[in-house]
Scaffold this active site. Sequence first.
Site, PDB file in Angstrom:
ATOM      1  CE  LYS A   1      34.403  -4.226 -27.027  1.00  0.00           C
ATOM      2  NZ  LYS A   1      33.369  -4.696 -26.077  1.00  0.00           N
TER       3      LYS A   1
ATOM      4  NE  ARG B   1      29.292  -7.201 -31.231  1.00  0.00           N
ATOM      5  CZ  ARG B   1      28.334  -7.089 -30.335  1.00  0.00           C
ATOM      6  NH1 ARG B   1      27.111  -6.784 -30.749  1.00  0.00           N
ATOM      7  NH2 ARG B   1      28.552  -7.280 -29.056  1.00  0.00           N
TER       8      ARG B   1
ATOM      9  NE  ARG C   1      40.577 -13.713 -23.275  1.00  0.00           N
ATOM     10  CZ  ARG C   1      39.729 -13.035 -24.053  1.00  0.00           C
ATOM     11  NH1 ARG C   1      39.451 -11.778 -23.771  1.00  0.00           N
ATOM     12  NH2 ARG C   1      39.173 -13.603 -25.095  1.00  0.00           N
TER      13      ARG C   1
ATOM     14  NE  ARG D   1      36.601 -16.725 -22.757  1.00  0.00           N
ATOM     15  CZ  ARG D   1      36.143 -15.475 -22.871  1.00  0.00           C
ATOM     16  NH1 ARG D   1      35.090 -15.081 -22.162  1.00  0.00           N
ATOM     17  NH2 ARG D   1      36.730 -14.628 -23.686  1.00  0.00           N
TER      18      ARG D   1
ATOM     19  NE  ARG E   1      36.776 -13.994 -30.713  1.00  0.00           N
ATOM     20  CZ  ARG E   1      37.218 -13.986 -29.465  1.00  0.00           C
ATOM     21  NH1 ARG E   1      37.971 -14.987 -29.007  1.00  0.00           N
ATOM     22  NH2 ARG E   1      36.925 -12.988 -28.666  1.00  0.00           N
TER      23      ARG E   1
END
Length: 277
Positions: A79, A155, A190, A218, A229
């Site tokens: 996004k 959201r 990632r 992370r 999530r």
Amino acid sequence: MNHGISILLIAAVCLGTNCCYVSAAAAAAASATAIKSRDRPTHFLKPFGVLQSNKRRSRLSDDRQPRRIIVMGGPASGKGTQCEMIQQKYNVVHLSTGDMLRASLAAKTEIGLQAKEYMDAGRLVPDDLIVKLVKDRINQPDCQERGYLLDGFPRTREQALALRRMGIEPDTFLFIDVPDDALVERVVGRRLDPVDGSIYHLKYRPPPQEIMDRLITRSDDTEEKAKSRLEQFHANVNAVKKIFRCIMVTVDGSGSPEAVSQEIGNILEKKLAKCAA
């Protein structure tokens, strides 16, 4: 007999014979003018067509209003990358609630100070306050002139309804759709470069070998947290999608960033052409 000639001949009779020669000459001139007018190409005699053309150009100009776009997608859907590409291509103002909140806090605005009270107390900033922050930003001249791109907002259903209550009506809702398994793979692969903030992916965007040792993962880029999530994301976004279903377009986000950007560009151009038709 031509209407113009008739009038001139009648005038000649009324004025007497002394005027006959003058009237005859005038009649001949009127006849020539009438013939010339009759033989003139018709494209010189279309005042209505000209008006219609001017109206058409005016309507096309009015239809090219600043774009009002929402882009939504799950974690690691690309996004952010697509928002940057849309901003560059269409010169819209890229709006992120996180960036807006930080700017409001730094400027010590009324909304920023109110939000700070909630944040200092460890509570979430209320939806109505966030939406008011968005509305104030959208009403600024750059957004009014260039249009805006809302990045991942609203959201929740409550935020979407609050937008409507405040009169904020986007014209396009782009949903970047990527299968959950692919999203999880993107998340866990990632890696972050702590030196310059660059983000790499072990499979899709491999980092240079010389910086490999300094890259970190992370804390929320684990499979367990990614799935959690995603579950929360779907619970919220499905309600948002229902509210914007009339302007929603689903984009296949499983391809390369360039391919997804091309599809989004086609969608936006088609919507513009449809409005101008």
